[in-house]
Design an enzyme around this catalytic site. Sequence first.
Site, PDB file in Angstrom:
ATOM      1  N   ARG A 149       0.953  -1.262  -0.153  1.00 13.78           N
ATOM      2  CA  ARG A 149       0.057  -0.124  -0.037  1.00 13.78           C
ATOM      3  C   ARG A 149       1.098   1.139   0.014  1.00 13.78           C
ATOM      4  O   ARG A 149       2.283   1.058   0.181  1.00 13.78           O
ATOM      5  CB  ARG A 149      -0.925   0.032   1.179  1.00 13.78           C
ATOM      6  N   LYS A 155       1.701   1.846   7.328  1.00 10.62           N
ATOM      7  CA  LYS A 155       2.039   0.833   8.254  1.00 10.62           C
ATOM      8  C   LYS A 155       2.992   1.672   9.373  1.00 10.62           C
ATOM      9  O   LYS A 155       3.568   2.633   9.075  1.00 10.62           O
ATOM     10  CB  LYS A 155       2.482  -0.498   7.985  1.00 10.62           C
ATOM     11  N   TYR A 171      -1.094   4.158  10.587  1.00  9.93           N
ATOM     12  CA  TYR A 171      -1.404   3.150  11.465  1.00  9.93           C
ATOM     13  C   TYR A 171      -0.209   2.926  12.446  1.00  9.93           C
ATOM     14  O   TYR A 171       1.184   2.987  12.028  1.00  9.93           O
ATOM     15  CB  TYR A 171      -1.441   1.964  10.917  1.00  9.93           C
ATOM     16  N   HIS A 183      -0.599   1.249  16.165  1.00  7.45           N
ATOM     17  CA  HIS A 183      -0.505  -0.160  16.893  1.00  7.45           C
ATOM     18  C   HIS A 183       0.308  -0.263  17.958  1.00  7.45           C
ATOM     19  O   HIS A 183       0.936  -1.193  18.139  1.00  7.45           O
ATOM     20  CB  HIS A 183      -0.737  -1.345  16.013  1.00  7.45           C
ATOM     21  N   GLU A 224      -5.767   4.431  13.646  1.00  7.66           N
ATOM     22  CA  GLU A 224      -6.675   3.371  14.226  1.00  7.66           C
ATOM     23  C   GLU A 224      -7.311   3.999  15.617  1.00  7.66           C
ATOM     24  O   GLU A 224      -8.238   3.340  16.028  1.00  7.66           O
ATOM     25  CB  GLU A 224      -6.039   2.194  14.571  1.00  7.66           C
ATOM     26  N   SER A 231     -10.579  -2.747   8.228  1.00  9.52           N
ATOM     27  CA  SER A 231     -11.365  -3.674   8.909  1.00  9.52           C
ATOM     28  C   SER A 231     -12.174  -4.345   8.060  1.00  9.52           C
ATOM     29  O   SER A 231     -12.545  -5.467   8.067  1.00  9.52           O
ATOM     30  CB  SER A 231     -12.138  -3.074  10.237  1.00  9.52           C
ATOM     31  N   SER A 284     -21.554 -13.021  24.017  1.00  9.90           N
ATOM     32  CA  SER A 284     -19.981 -13.729  24.441  1.00  9.90           C
ATOM     33  C   SER A 284     -19.994 -13.740  25.818  1.00  9.90           C
ATOM     34  O   SER A 284     -19.901 -12.646  26.614  1.00  9.90           O
ATOM     35  CB  SER A 284     -18.981 -12.674  23.689  1.00  9.90           C
ATOM     36  N   ILE A 293      -4.576  -9.375  15.577  1.00 11.56           N
ATOM     37  CA  ILE A 293      -2.999  -9.365  15.763  1.00 11.56           C
ATOM     38  C   ILE A 293      -2.386  -8.290  15.629  1.00 11.56           C
ATOM     39  O   ILE A 293      -1.265  -8.078  16.553  1.00 11.56           O
ATOM     40  CB  ILE A 293      -2.508 -10.581  14.929  1.00 11.56           C
ATOM     41  N   ASP A 294      -2.816  -7.251  15.140  1.00 14.82           N
ATOM     42  CA  ASP A 294      -2.117  -5.837  15.130  1.00 14.82           C
ATOM     43  C   ASP A 294      -2.227  -5.212  16.527  1.00 14.82           C
ATOM     44  O   ASP A 294      -1.160  -4.577  16.843  1.00 14.82           O
ATOM     45  CB  ASP A 294      -2.756  -4.896  14.428  1.00 14.82           C
ATOM     46  N   VAL A 342      -1.523 -12.949  10.012  1.00 16.91           N
ATOM     47  CA  VAL A 342      -0.622 -11.741   9.340  1.00 16.91           C
ATOM     48  C   VAL A 342      -1.013 -10.571   9.833  1.00 16.91           C
ATOM     49  O   VAL A 342      -2.313 -10.044   9.992  1.00 16.91           O
ATOM     50  CB  VAL A 342      -0.972 -12.025   7.817  1.00 16.91           C
ATOM     51  N   ASN A 361      -0.785  -7.387   8.743  1.00 15.84           N
ATOM     52  CA  ASN A 361      -0.891  -6.337   7.264  1.00 15.84           C
ATOM     53  C   ASN A 361      -1.845  -6.959   6.488  1.00 15.84           C
ATOM     54  O   ASN A 361      -1.321  -7.056   5.406  1.00 15.84           O
ATOM     55  CB  ASN A 361       0.185  -5.644   7.078  1.00 15.84           C
ATOM     56  N   MET A 362      -2.745  -7.734   6.907  1.00 13.59           N
ATOM     57  CA  MET A 362      -3.658  -8.447   5.843  1.00 13.59           C
ATOM     58  C   MET A 362      -3.876  -7.806   4.846  1.00 13.59           C
ATOM     59  O   MET A 362      -3.958  -8.180   3.491  1.00 13.59           O
ATOM     60  CB  MET A 362      -4.884  -9.078   6.509  1.00 13.59           C
TER      61      MET A 362
END
Length: 372
Positions: free
Chosen positions: A15, A75, A94, A96, A118, A134, A220, A269-270, A298, A300-301
């Site tokens: 990206r 990223k 991003y 994270h 995010e 997302s 949940s 996972i991020d 992964v 950075n899907m």
Amino acid sequence: MRIGVPKEIKTHEYRVGLVPAGVQEAAAHGHTVLVERTAGIGSGIADEDYVAAGATLVDTAAEVFAEADLIVKVKEPQAEERKRLKPGQTLFTYLHLAPDPEQTRDLIDSGATCIAYETVTGPNGTLPLLAPMSEVAGRMSIQAAALCLEKEKGGRGVLLGGVPGVEPAKVVILGGGVVGANAAMMAIGMGADVVVLDRSVDVLRTLVHHFGTRVKTAFSTGQSVEEHVICADVVIGGVLIPGASAPKLVSAEMVRRMRPGAVVVDVSIDQGGCFATSRPTTHADPIYLVDDVVHYCVANMPGAVARTSTLALNSATLPYTLALADKGWRRALEEDAHLLNGLNVHAGRITHPGVAEALDTPVTEPLAALGA
């Protein structure tokens, strides 16, 4: 203002932070845009497209970081990029930070103003700069799961949608937000048996209203998560606490009790992941096995579908990029409480409570940090 767009260097990240249409908008506002050569090639954008839009091409990332006032990325900055950040510079990408103390320390030491996509908020608690990715990751999670179910990948050898006379796979989705809703849409479309768990009855009600009887829902709790996870063929982890580490909803013991060849796709996972057995992987080496359960984690899907992801992300980020460039970081943050929520690090201080809590570090209130 000088806006810098370096080429992404995270493994298999294709990206780019700004597309030519965004460059053209920034140039029309009187700003200079510096783009590293071949920065857009992975998203199908040629250098000539940037030049035609009004960008100035530079040969190296070092030049971008040295000359730009505002760095726009996708990223989190990698170690070599973090060394190039400096006081007075603004980073918009991003981040994270909650599961990444090393990056956080480097950003604190840089003295830069670091705004995370995010944690920028919108009306009613929405996350407008996280939502596009997302959506992509939620949809991709089912594609990844379908592939991982194949025997060659270590999976159970189950076709996600089954065939006449053979039941479909059971897909359990943890979290009914943007990731979960998009994963459910794809799984339903492929004919899977879909269950979504969430702690908000309103979220579950919205899913039922949208998908009808094609989706099953469950509130949940520890018990309901365990009950559905251990008999699932696929479990999608899509839970999120903005800025903070993801809660560990699935223990190692639950994973141990899952069916051999079942698949876990941890979209969260991020932010550290919601499975106790999760660890970040890359597109180059995306899966591993724990107790015969295939883990796809992964970090950075959306980078795998770079063109779609880049265009979707830029549509969301451009208004904020222009605000930062037009007004400068201080005025832009002071005038927009939602953008201010995106401020994670400023002038050596952590300014986001979720990040501070996750890293057990003192937090400075954002406006106080700006004043300082």
